[in-house]
Design an enzyme around this catalytic site. Structure first.
Site, PDB file in Angstrom:
ATOM      1  N   SER A   1      -9.435 -24.227  22.005  1.00  0.00           N
ATOM      2  CA  SER A   1      -8.909 -25.518  22.460  1.00  0.00           C
ATOM      3  C   SER A   1      -9.909 -26.652  22.218  1.00  0.00           C
ATOM      4  CB  SER A   1      -8.468 -25.413  23.923  1.00  0.00           C
ATOM      5  OG  SER A   1      -7.574 -26.434  24.231  1.00  0.00           O
TER       6      SER A   1
ATOM      7  N   ASP B   1      -6.216 -21.978  19.065  1.00  0.00           N
ATOM      8  CA  ASP B   1      -5.371 -22.975  19.738  1.00  0.00           C
ATOM      9  C   ASP B   1      -6.127 -24.305  19.876  1.00  0.00           C
ATOM     10  OD1 ASP B   1      -2.938 -22.480  22.417  1.00  0.00           O
ATOM     11  OD2 ASP B   1      -2.719 -22.886  20.283  1.00  0.00           O
TER      12      ASP B   1
ATOM     13  N   HIS C   1      -1.244 -21.083  25.900  1.00  0.00           N
ATOM     14  CA  HIS C   1      -2.630 -21.548  25.709  1.00  0.00           C
ATOM     15  C   HIS C   1      -3.625 -20.606  26.363  1.00  0.00           C
ATOM     16  CE1 HIS C   1      -5.301 -24.555  24.285  1.00  0.00           C
ATOM     17  NE2 HIS C   1      -5.715 -24.950  25.477  1.00  0.00           N
TER      18      HIS C   1
HETATM   19  C1  LIG Z   1      -4.179 -30.433  35.891  1.00  0.00           C
HETATM   20  C2  LIG Z   1      -5.297 -29.974  35.050  1.00  0.00           C
HETATM   21  N1  LIG Z   1      -5.274 -30.574  33.715  1.00  0.00           N
HETATM   22  C3  LIG Z   1      -6.693 -30.903  33.435  1.00  0.00           C
HETATM   23  C4  LIG Z   1      -6.871 -31.757  32.245  1.00  0.00           C
HETATM   24  C5  LIG Z   1      -4.726 -29.627  32.686  1.00  0.00           C
HETATM   25  C6  LIG Z   1      -5.308 -28.214  32.915  1.00  0.00           C
HETATM   26  N2  LIG Z   1      -5.057 -27.345  31.763  1.00  0.00           N
HETATM   27  C7  LIG Z   1      -4.041 -26.296  31.911  1.00  0.00           C
HETATM   28  C8  LIG Z   1      -4.632 -25.176  32.727  1.00  0.00           C
HETATM   29  C9  LIG Z   1      -5.990 -24.515  32.637  1.00  0.00           C
HETATM   30  C10 LIG Z   1      -5.203 -23.814  33.670  1.00  0.00           C
HETATM   31  C11 LIG Z   1      -5.526 -22.663  34.570  1.00  0.00           C
HETATM   32  C12 LIG Z   1      -6.763 -22.029  34.470  1.00  0.00           C
HETATM   33  C13 LIG Z   1      -7.066 -21.007  35.351  1.00  0.00           C
HETATM   34  C14 LIG Z   1      -6.130 -20.625  36.311  1.00  0.00           C
HETATM   35  C15 LIG Z   1      -6.483 -19.526  37.247  1.00  0.00           C
HETATM   36  F1  LIG Z   1      -5.708 -19.551  38.317  1.00  0.00           F
HETATM   37  F2  LIG Z   1      -6.272 -18.367  36.626  1.00  0.00           F
HETATM   38  F3  LIG Z   1      -7.744 -19.639  37.613  1.00  0.00           F
HETATM   39  C16 LIG Z   1      -4.902 -21.246  36.403  1.00  0.00           C
HETATM   40  C17 LIG Z   1      -4.569 -22.293  35.526  1.00  0.00           C
HETATM   41  C18 LIG Z   1      -4.836 -25.198  34.191  1.00  0.00           C
HETATM   42  C19 LIG Z   1      -3.979 -23.820  32.785  1.00  0.00           C
HETATM   43  C20 LIG Z   1      -5.766 -27.524  30.597  1.00  0.00           C
HETATM   44  O1  LIG Z   1      -6.668 -28.316  30.558  1.00  0.00           O
HETATM   45  C21 LIG Z   1      -5.412 -26.715  29.330  1.00  0.00           C
HETATM   46  N3  LIG Z   1      -6.552 -26.896  28.401  1.00  0.00           N
HETATM   47  C22 LIG Z   1      -7.599 -26.027  28.407  1.00  0.00           C
HETATM   48  S1  LIG Z   1      -7.600 -24.737  29.485  1.00  0.00           S
HETATM   49  C23 LIG Z   1      -9.167 -23.892  29.233  1.00  0.00           C
HETATM   50  C24 LIG Z   1      -9.506 -23.098  30.433  1.00  0.00           C
HETATM   51  C25 LIG Z   1      -9.829 -23.753  31.612  1.00  0.00           C
HETATM   52  C26 LIG Z   1     -10.097 -23.023  32.751  1.00  0.00           C
HETATM   53  C27 LIG Z   1     -10.023 -21.647  32.687  1.00  0.00           C
HETATM   54  F4  LIG Z   1     -10.296 -20.944  33.797  1.00  0.00           F
HETATM   55  C28 LIG Z   1      -9.725 -20.971  31.525  1.00  0.00           C
HETATM   56  C29 LIG Z   1      -9.453 -21.711  30.398  1.00  0.00           C
HETATM   57  N4  LIG Z   1      -8.642 -26.162  27.590  1.00  0.00           N
HETATM   58  C30 LIG Z   1      -8.722 -27.213  26.723  1.00  0.00           C
HETATM   59  O2  LIG Z   1      -9.693 -27.335  25.981  1.00  0.00           O
HETATM   60  C31 LIG Z   1      -7.641 -28.148  26.738  1.00  0.00           C
HETATM   61  C32 LIG Z   1      -6.577 -27.978  27.575  1.00  0.00           C
HETATM   62  C33 LIG Z   1      -5.651 -29.034  27.436  1.00  0.00           C
HETATM   63  C34 LIG Z   1      -6.140 -29.883  26.459  1.00  0.00           C
HETATM   64  C35 LIG Z   1      -7.435 -29.372  25.943  1.00  0.00           C
END
Ligand SMILES: CCN(CC)CCN(C[C@]12C[C@](c3ccc(C(F)(F)F)cc3)(C1)C2)C(=O)Cn1c(SCc2ccc(F)cc2)nc(=O)c2c1C=CC2
Length: 398
Positions: free
Chosen positions: A242, A265, A320
């Site tokens: 990402s 991704d 993702h």
């Molecule tokens: C409202 C929050 N809002 C913030 C900007 C969007 C938050 N979001 C979707 C999420 C991460 C999610 C997640 C994690 C972990 C649990 C758990 F419960 F398992 F812990 C649940 C739910 C919340 C799915 C993303 O950011 C997606 N994303 C990611 S996710 C990378 C990641 C983060 C934390 C982790 F533990 C594992 C992986 N990396 C990127 O580089 C980019 C994006 C979007 C664009 C660029």
């Protein structure tokens, strides 16, 4: 991991011929120093134990901030859900390889940190790679820490004389864009810092490989001198998820030692447009089915080239979060509810991604292994893969 029933939760063990060791490295007491977890081929040892997947509770606090949920509540939930998981590697196990190891620098996504991609990193290490999973200090990680010297007043206010050495562990948490702050300038500045941090990690491995003594401020039982002359510094790649995928492209552009890049991704938003014609190395985009959108794909397509190998596949039924370790750690319905799982079995998805990655690395690092048996995956030739993308991109958008 004898448990074979399908509801067994845990990060899948690596499939390669080598046992996997892992240890942490922090270069110095500044926020600018490099901090990474390294995964490497190791001697089989029954006495080494597996480290915790999430090293300390501050990471769960940071994750709560990132997800904008209440800290105290979520710390209990995260600890309950994920607190007991171990990673598929042996902590500080002695390094062992009878040949020089190719090197991968791994970059995590927004809100993640260095330990969350162990299914990818441990698999590469089991196949003979040395993998440094960087922890970024650009405030894109949920949490990270560094040490700083105590100030006079801190030392003065110390009660017990038995205080630790004069270092304070300082935590840095995720910074979300301020209200009205436009995303691009922040993310563009961060992607440049992230690339520099990947290059600094690589330069540190190069020093270690050439026998230059380097200090590890973390007290571990791992003997870094055993890595001297063990890394093949002509076979170096960058891999990332990402935001880490964008970091791969930025790092390839800045450092020609990276011979190729694999973007899992990728999130292309942080990258300058003028970067696309400047990057010269082969790049492999491995996309999930649900995360991508036309604007993001059309930026990847700007990297298409007739002379430099640029490949793209999409794994059917993935989301993702199919690339970080969370996808293995919850039951099906919680996983689907929280978009941590797609329709495809998570272990099958990461297996396809890892095999395609290994085939691409063999091709562009000139490895003499048998990863080329997975070459068809690079062109999407599998019932669970799509060659290119499922996203329709208007021709004019390219
Ligand atoms: C409202 C929050 N809002 C913030 C900007 C969007 C938050 N979001 C979707 C999420 C991460 C999610 C997640 C994690 C972990 C649990 C758990 F419960 F398992 F812990 C649940 C739910 C919340 C799915 C993303 O950011 C997606 N994303 C990611 S996710 C990378 C990641 C983060 C934390 C982790 F533990 C594992 C992986 N990396 C990127 O580089 C980019 C994006 C979007 C664009 C660029």
């Amino acid at each position: 991991m004898g448990n074979t029933c399908s509801n067994h939760l845990g990060i899948p063990p690596a499939k390669g011929p080598n046992a996997v060791g892992c240890t942490d490295f922090m270069m110095d007491h500044t926020v600018k120093g490099t901090f990474f977890r390294i995964y490497y081929p190791c001697q089989e040892t029954e006495k080494a134990e597996r480290p915790d997947w999430v090293p300390c509770k501050e990471y769960f606090n940071g994750l709560a901030d990132f997800m904008k949920i209440n800290r105290t509540l979520s710390e209990r939930i995260f600890n309950y859900l994920f607190g007991s998981f171990k990673i598929p590697a042996f902590l500080d196990a002695p390094f062992k390889s009878n040949e020089k190891c190719p090197v991968v620098i791994f970059s995590h996504g927004l809100g993640a940190f260095r330990t969350l991609y162990s299914a990818v990193c441990a698999e590469l290490a089991s196949q003979g790679f040395i993998v440094a999973s960087v922890e970024h200090r650009d405030q894109s990680a949920s949490a990270t820490y560094y040490y700083r010297e105590k100030t006079e007043s801190e030392r003065a206010s110390e009660t017990s004389a038995s205080a630790q050495d004069n270092l304070v562990q300082e935590w840095m948490y995720y910074r979300s864009p301020k209200h009205g702050e436009s995303e691009f300038p922040l993310r563009n500045k961060q992607v440049k810092q992230r690339a520099d941090e990947c290059i600094l990690a690589l330069d540190t491995l190069i020093k270690i490989n050439s026998g230059i003594p380097v200090q590890n401020v973390l007290k571990t039982q791992f003997d870094w001198t055993t890595l001297e002359n063990s890394m093949d510094m002509c076979r170096i790649a960058a891999v990332g998820h990402s935001f880490g995928g964008a970091t791969v492209i930025e790092a390839l552009c800045k450092e020609v030692k990276f011979k190729c890049g694999i973007a899992l991704d990728a999130w292309m938003t942080p990258l300058d447009d003028e970067l696309f014609h400047r990057v010269k190395q082969p790049i492999f985009f491995i996309n999930s089915e649900k995360f991508q959108w036309a604007g993001n794909i059309s930026r990847m397509r700007k990297l298409d080239s007739a002379v430099i190998q640029r490949k793209m596949i999409t794994i059917r039924g993935t989301v993702h979060q199919s690339f970080p370790d969370f996808t293995f750690l919850t039951g099906n319905w919680i996983g689907k509810l929280m978009k941590l799982k797609g329709e495809i079995d998570p272990e099958l998805a990461i297996d396809l991604s890892n095999k395609a990655t290994l085939a691409f690395l063999q091709r562009h690092l000139g490895l003499e292994k048998n990863f080329n048996r997975w070459d068809p995956l690079i062109d999407g030739q599998d019932e669970n893969l799509i060659q290119g993308t499922n996203v329709t991109v208007l021709q004019s958008a390219i």
